[in-house]
Design an enzyme around this catalytic site. Sequence first.
Site, PDB file in Angstrom:
ATOM      1  N   LYS A  13     -33.732  24.612  76.982  1.00  0.00           N
ATOM      2  CA  LYS A  13     -35.049  25.146  77.333  1.00  0.00           C
ATOM      3  C   LYS A  13     -35.942  25.199  76.076  1.00  0.00           C
ATOM      4  CE  LYS A  13     -33.286  27.814  81.295  1.00  0.00           C
ATOM      5  NZ  LYS A  13     -33.093  29.191  81.840  1.00  0.00           N
ATOM      6  N   TYR A  42     -37.089  24.603  90.159  1.00  0.00           N
ATOM      7  CA  TYR A  42     -36.711  25.989  90.473  1.00  0.00           C
ATOM      8  C   TYR A  42     -37.186  26.426  91.858  1.00  0.00           C
ATOM      9  CZ  TYR A  42     -35.012  27.036  85.710  1.00  0.00           C
ATOM     10  OH  TYR A  42     -34.291  27.082  84.532  1.00  0.00           O
ATOM     11  N   PHE A  91     -40.081  37.118  88.971  1.00  0.00           N
ATOM     12  CA  PHE A  91     -40.083  36.471  87.654  1.00  0.00           C
ATOM     13  C   PHE A  91     -40.495  35.000  87.714  1.00  0.00           C
ATOM     14  CE2 PHE A  91     -35.712  36.207  89.298  1.00  0.00           C
ATOM     15  CZ  PHE A  91     -35.439  34.858  89.169  1.00  0.00           C
ATOM     16  N   ARG A  97     -21.164  25.481  83.553  1.00  0.00           N
ATOM     17  CA  ARG A  97     -21.646  26.850  83.790  1.00  0.00           C
ATOM     18  C   ARG A  97     -20.838  27.855  82.960  1.00  0.00           C
ATOM     19  NH1 ARG A  97     -26.253  28.116  87.018  1.00  0.00           N
ATOM     20  NH2 ARG A  97     -25.127  29.823  88.006  1.00  0.00           N
ATOM     21  N   THR A 111     -26.164  34.387  83.303  1.00  0.00           N
ATOM     22  CA  THR A 111     -27.632  34.280  83.236  1.00  0.00           C
ATOM     23  C   THR A 111     -28.212  35.280  82.239  1.00  0.00           C
ATOM     24  OG1 THR A 111     -27.608  33.641  85.565  1.00  0.00           O
ATOM     25  CG2 THR A 111     -29.738  34.287  84.646  1.00  0.00           C
ATOM     26  N   ARG A 126     -24.992  31.008  75.837  1.00  0.00           N
ATOM     27  CA  ARG A 126     -25.904  32.152  75.952  1.00  0.00           C
ATOM     28  C   ARG A 126     -25.356  33.387  75.257  1.00  0.00           C
ATOM     29  NH1 ARG A 126     -27.217  31.174  82.358  1.00  0.00           N
ATOM     30  NH2 ARG A 126     -29.030  29.799  82.147  1.00  0.00           N
ATOM     31  N   ASN A 139     -33.073  32.377  77.612  1.00  0.00           N
ATOM     32  CA  ASN A 139     -31.613  32.179  77.582  1.00  0.00           C
ATOM     33  C   ASN A 139     -31.197  30.741  77.252  1.00  0.00           C
ATOM     34  OD1 ASN A 139     -32.235  31.107  80.062  1.00  0.00           O
ATOM     35  ND2 ASN A 139     -30.916  32.461  81.263  1.00  0.00           N
ATOM     36  N   HIS A 171     -30.092  25.542  80.594  1.00  0.00           N
ATOM     37  CA  HIS A 171     -29.925  25.480  82.048  1.00  0.00           C
ATOM     38  C   HIS A 171     -28.721  24.608  82.388  1.00  0.00           C
ATOM     39  CE1 HIS A 171     -30.685  24.675  86.331  1.00  0.00           C
ATOM     40  NE2 HIS A 171     -30.409  23.420  86.037  1.00  0.00           N
ATOM     41  N   GLU A 226     -31.047  17.376  90.607  1.00  0.00           N
ATOM     42  CA  GLU A 226     -31.786  17.641  89.368  1.00  0.00           C
ATOM     43  C   GLU A 226     -31.808  16.430  88.444  1.00  0.00           C
ATOM     44  OE1 GLU A 226     -29.971  21.291  87.983  1.00  0.00           O
ATOM     45  OE2 GLU A 226     -30.721  22.411  89.719  1.00  0.00           O
TER      46      GLU A 226
HETATM   47  N1  UDP Z   1     -34.488  34.483  85.210  1.00  0.00           N
HETATM   48  C1  UDP Z   1     -35.264  35.530  84.735  1.00  0.00           C
HETATM   49  N2  UDP Z   1     -35.115  36.773  85.290  1.00  0.00           N
HETATM   50  C2  UDP Z   1     -34.218  37.000  86.294  1.00  0.00           C
HETATM   51  C3  UDP Z   1     -33.429  35.950  86.768  1.00  0.00           C
HETATM   52  C4  UDP Z   1     -33.585  34.693  86.214  1.00  0.00           C
HETATM   53  O1  UDP Z   1     -36.087  35.346  83.827  1.00  0.00           O
HETATM   54  O2  UDP Z   1     -34.115  38.157  86.763  1.00  0.00           O
HETATM   55  C5  UDP Z   1     -34.656  33.140  84.631  1.00  0.00           C
HETATM   56  C6  UDP Z   1     -33.547  32.804  83.623  1.00  0.00           C
HETATM   57  O3  UDP Z   1     -34.149  32.068  82.560  1.00  0.00           O
HETATM   58  C7  UDP Z   1     -32.610  31.949  84.451  1.00  0.00           C
HETATM   59  C8  UDP Z   1     -33.589  31.199  85.355  1.00  0.00           C
HETATM   60  O4  UDP Z   1     -34.600  32.170  85.657  1.00  0.00           O
HETATM   61  O5  UDP Z   1     -31.835  31.099  83.636  1.00  0.00           O
HETATM   62  C9  UDP Z   1     -32.987  30.662  86.652  1.00  0.00           C
HETATM   63  O6  UDP Z   1     -32.360  31.712  87.335  1.00  0.00           O
HETATM   64  P1  UDP Z   1     -30.901  31.531  87.962  1.00  0.00           P
HETATM   65  O7  UDP Z   1     -30.613  32.725  88.790  1.00  0.00           O
HETATM   66  O8  UDP Z   1     -30.819  30.181  88.634  1.00  0.00           O
HETATM   67  O9  UDP Z   1     -29.943  31.581  86.680  1.00  0.00           O
HETATM   68  P2  UDP Z   1     -29.086  30.433  85.954  1.00  0.00           P
HETATM   69  O10 UDP Z   1     -28.588  29.491  87.023  1.00  0.00           O
HETATM   70  O11 UDP Z   1     -30.003  29.753  84.965  1.00  0.00           O
HETATM   71  O12 UDP Z   1     -27.975  31.164  85.252  1.00  0.00           O
HETATM   72 MG    MG Z   2     -29.653  28.499  88.540  1.00  0.00          MG
END
Ligand code: UDP
Ligand code: MG
Length: 160
Positions: A20, A60, A68, A96, A102, A113, A123, A126, A137
Amino acid sequence: FLPHLVAAMEEVEETYVMVKPDGVQRGLVGEIISRFEKKGFLLKGLKLFQCSKELAEEHYKDLKGKTFFPKLIDYITSGPVVCMAWEGVGVVASARKLIGATNPLQAEPGTIRGDLSVQMGRNVVHGSDSPENGKREIALWFKEGEICSWVPVQAPWLRE
Ligand code: UDP
Ligand code: MG
């Protein structure tokens, strides 16, 4: 073609991993690529890219409506990202795990992370959450001709 690779063919998955904008700005690109490279996954696509609002929203789309979401789109479009396509057996779930939770404060030490970030909105990386989203994707972020299929010389030393 190597027989042991053919045998593993049906289990092979692809995942989309992206450094990112904060990861790029903080000089973490090499470190992040290196973790997947050292693990033994196969790099099939790689580029530095400034994405549009439209592309970020499509990527997304499942999160549209979350509070958010607007900040997330601002974050992802705030500077260049590094797009990667990785291939391997079990690569989606494994990536993952390498990435971590996350919320970086809950991410285990040793994960990207967990080691390199402190806040959900910054974070650094992705990773696709399913093989289906991995394919979706990669198709979204890469054009035809940007994905390479190749067999690394170390292949027989990664899988028996
Ligand atoms: N995110 C955030 N606040 C939240 C949840 C998610 O800013 O409460 C952001 C964070 O950068 C995250 C991205 O949105 O990586 C996508 O969310 P997801 O739940 O898909 O998490 P990921 O798959 O990236 O772990
Ligand atoms: Mg995700």
